[in-house]
Design a protein around this motif. Structure first.
Motif, PDB file in Angstrom:
ATOM      1  N   LEU A   1       0.830  -1.216   0.000  1.00 12.04           N
ATOM      2  CA  LEU A   1       0.000   0.000   0.000  1.00 12.04           C
ATOM      3  C   LEU A   1       0.862   1.264   0.000  1.00 12.04           C
ATOM      4  CD1 LEU A   1      -2.796  -0.968   2.552  1.00 12.04           C
ATOM      5  CD2 LEU A   1      -3.183  -0.280   0.177  1.00 12.04           C
ATOM      6  N   ASN A   2       2.018   1.181   0.687  1.00  6.77           N
ATOM      7  CA  ASN A   2       2.928   2.323   0.778  1.00  6.77           C
ATOM      8  C   ASN A   2       2.217   3.562   1.334  1.00  6.77           C
ATOM      9  OD1 ASN A   2       5.454   3.500   0.512  1.00  6.77           O
ATOM     10  ND2 ASN A   2       5.041   4.275  -1.542  1.00  6.77           N
ATOM     11  N   CYS A   3       1.535   3.368   2.446  1.00 10.67           N
ATOM     12  CA  CYS A   3       0.759   4.457   3.060  1.00 10.67           C
ATOM     13  C   CYS A   3       1.670   5.450   3.778  1.00 10.67           C
ATOM     14  CB  CYS A   3      -0.231   3.894   4.078  1.00 10.67           C
ATOM     15  SG  CYS A   3      -1.358   2.663   3.425  1.00 10.67           S
ATOM     16  N   PRO A   4       1.290   6.716   3.812  1.00 13.78           N
ATOM     17  CA  PRO A   4       2.026   7.673   4.642  1.00 13.78           C
ATOM     18  C   PRO A   4       1.935   7.246   6.101  1.00 13.78           C
ATOM     19  CG  PRO A   4       0.494   8.797   3.167  1.00 13.78           C
ATOM     20  CD  PRO A   4       0.176   7.336   3.083  1.00 13.78           C
ATOM     21  N   LYS A   5       3.041   7.252   6.797  1.00 17.63           N
ATOM     22  CA  LYS A   5       3.055   6.796   8.185  1.00 17.63           C
ATOM     23  C   LYS A   5       2.549   7.907   9.111  1.00 17.63           C
ATOM     24  CE  LYS A   5       4.637   2.759   7.333  1.00 17.63           C
ATOM     25  NZ  LYS A   5       3.729   1.602   7.426  1.00 17.63           N
TER      26      LYS A   5
ATOM     27  N   ALA B   1      -6.942  -3.572  -5.713  1.00 16.21           N
ATOM     28  CA  ALA B   1      -6.939  -5.031  -5.707  1.00 16.21           C
ATOM     29  C   ALA B   1      -5.503  -5.526  -5.897  1.00 16.21           C
ATOM     30  CB  ALA B   1      -7.838  -5.569  -6.812  1.00 16.21           C
ATOM     31  N   PHE B   2      -5.005  -6.283  -4.934  1.00 17.13           N
ATOM     32  CA  PHE B   2      -3.641  -6.828  -4.972  1.00 17.13           C
ATOM     33  C   PHE B   2      -3.724  -8.317  -5.296  1.00 17.13           C
ATOM     34  CE2 PHE B   2      -3.653  -3.182  -2.195  1.00 17.13           C
ATOM     35  CZ  PHE B   2      -2.483  -2.500  -2.502  1.00 17.13           C
ATOM     36  N   VAL B   3      -2.954  -8.760  -6.286  1.00 16.10           N
ATOM     37  CA  VAL B   3      -2.961 -10.171  -6.677  1.00 16.10           C
ATOM     38  C   VAL B   3      -1.681 -10.833  -6.172  1.00 16.10           C
ATOM     39  CG1 VAL B   3      -3.152 -11.819  -8.572  1.00 16.10           C
ATOM     40  CG2 VAL B   3      -4.261  -9.580  -8.755  1.00 16.10           C
ATOM     41  N   TYR B   4      -1.850 -11.931  -5.412  1.00 19.63           N
ATOM     42  CA  TYR B   4      -0.709 -12.659  -4.856  1.00 19.63           C
ATOM     43  C   TYR B   4      -0.607 -14.046  -5.485  1.00 19.63           C
ATOM     44  CZ  TYR B   4      -0.054  -8.941  -1.510  1.00 19.63           C
ATOM     45  OH  TYR B   4       0.202  -7.710  -0.945  1.00 19.63           O
ATOM     46  N   ASP B   5       0.616 -14.435  -5.784  1.00 22.10           N
ATOM     47  CA  ASP B   5       0.925 -15.663  -6.496  1.00 22.10           C
ATOM     48  C   ASP B   5       0.573 -16.898  -5.679  1.00 22.10           C
ATOM     49  OD1 ASP B   5       1.953 -17.555  -8.190  1.00 22.10           O
ATOM     50  OD2 ASP B   5       4.019 -16.851  -8.121  1.00 22.10           O
ATOM     51  N   GLY B   6      -0.215 -17.803  -6.284  1.00 21.67           N
ATOM     52  CA  GLY B   6      -0.586 -19.035  -5.605  1.00 21.67           C
ATOM     53  C   GLY B   6       0.554 -20.016  -5.494  1.00 21.67           C
ATOM     54  N   ALA B   7       1.618 -19.814  -6.280  1.00 23.01           N
ATOM     55  CA  ALA B   7       2.779 -20.718  -6.233  1.00 23.01           C
ATOM     56  C   ALA B   7       3.771 -20.333  -5.144  1.00 23.01           C
ATOM     57  CB  ALA B   7       3.482 -20.726  -7.593  1.00 23.01           C
ATOM     58  N   SER B   8       3.588 -19.180  -4.535  1.00 23.46           N
ATOM     59  CA  SER B   8       4.520 -18.755  -3.490  1.00 23.46           C
ATOM     60  C   SER B   8       4.151 -19.400  -2.153  1.00 23.46           C
ATOM     61  CB  SER B   8       4.520 -17.230  -3.360  1.00 23.46           C
ATOM     62  OG  SER B   8       3.220 -16.749  -3.062  1.00 23.46           O
TER      63      SER B   8
ATOM     64  N   LYS C   1      -0.916  -4.813  -8.841  1.00 21.40           N
ATOM     65  CA  LYS C   1      -1.870  -3.927  -8.177  1.00 21.40           C
ATOM     66  C   LYS C   1      -2.862  -3.470  -9.239  1.00 21.40           C
ATOM     67  CE  LYS C   1       1.707  -1.972  -5.140  1.00 21.40           C
ATOM     68  NZ  LYS C   1       2.304  -0.701  -4.642  1.00 21.40           N
ATOM     69  N   LEU C   2      -4.125  -3.825  -9.065  1.00 21.19           N
ATOM     70  CA  LEU C   2      -5.132  -3.547 -10.077  1.00 21.19           C
ATOM     71  C   LEU C   2      -6.094  -2.454  -9.619  1.00 21.19           C
ATOM     72  CD1 LEU C   2      -6.025  -7.246 -11.002  1.00 21.19           C
ATOM     73  CD2 LEU C   2      -4.012  -5.887 -11.655  1.00 21.19           C
ATOM     74  N   GLY C   3      -6.516  -1.625 -10.579  1.00 23.01           N
ATOM     75  CA  GLY C   3      -7.480  -0.564 -10.287  1.00 23.01           C
ATOM     76  C   GLY C   3      -6.858   0.724  -9.795  1.00 23.01           C
ATOM     77  N   LYS C   4      -5.538   0.859  -9.924  1.00 25.61           N
ATOM     78  CA  LYS C   4      -4.851   2.050  -9.391  1.00 25.61           C
ATOM     79  C   LYS C   4      -5.227   3.331 -10.138  1.00 25.61           C
ATOM     80  CE  LYS C   4      -0.714   0.591  -9.954  1.00 25.61           C
ATOM     81  NZ  LYS C   4       0.772   0.639  -9.988  1.00 25.61           N
TER      82      LYS C   4
END
Length: 199
Positions: A72-76, A121-128, A138-141
């Motif tokens: 997300l890289n949100c401001p802290k 929407a964040f997509v994470y690899d099922g093979a990991s 990162k989708l929909g940015k």
């Protein structure tokens, strides 16, 4: 004169009680977990029931809020900011890379002390490894999604939701947006992006 409860048979009363308890629990969880972020995951319709159950359960064991926060890289905020709580939900599970493993799509946004930030929407690899999910995209940015539903159909990720145009105030989405993404072997490419005004 009998009441509605008294006229209900015992089996029906038990079913009704179970249903209302489940509905109450779901409503409470939605409030506790943050409204739009707390939705159940959808699974690719091509999946076998046993496989989808295993995939959904495996995804549920991961602390997705902790996983997605760096992406997300949100401001802290300042230390001890009570409002800074990252929430995430598993929105869909399905094989997007065509390797026989099921990817997980997680929806989240940066916390805010005022108005909400856009959903991504964040997509994470099922093979990991479950202990170290690998981010594929990162989708929909490019859209300011205020609500976001995700579906996986035929190896494609479909996003649908209300979004803000550049002219809209933060409170009031004025667009209904639909996007489609497909894995090209190295990244997700957007294959469709449609928007219509909300009247």
């Amino acid at each position: 004169m009998t009441s509605l409860t008294e006229r209900t048979s015992r089996p029906r009363a038990r079913r009704y009680g179970a249903w209302t308890s489940a509905a109450s629990l779901a409503a409470c969880l939605t409030v506790v977990l943050g409204g739009g972020i707390a939705n159940a995951a959808t699974v690719d319709s091509a999946a076998a029931p046993a496989t989808t159950t295993i995939a959904a359960n495996a995804a549920g064991r991961i602390d997705w809020a902790s996983v997605v926060e760096p992406a997300l890289n949100c401001p802290k905020p300042r230390p001890r900011a009570a409002w800074y709580v990252v929430r995430a939900r598993v929105a869909a599970v399905g094989d997007l890379t065509r390797d026989g493993k099921r990817e997980t799509v997680v929806v989240s946004s940066c916390p805010s002390s005022t108005s909400s930030n856009p959903l991504i929407a964040f997509v994470y690899d099922g093979a990991s490894k479950p202990s170290a999910p690998r981010l594929l995209g990162k989708l929909g940015k490019n859209r300011y999604f205020k609500s976001l539903k995700v579906a996986i159909q035929g190896g494609r990720v479909e996003l649908h939701g209300k979004a803000l145009s550049d002219e809209a105030p933060r409170c009031c989405p004025d667009l209904m947006v639909s996007q489609t993404y497909k894995w090209d072997g190295t990244q997700f490419r957007k294959t469709a992006d449609k928007a219509k005004r909300i009247t």
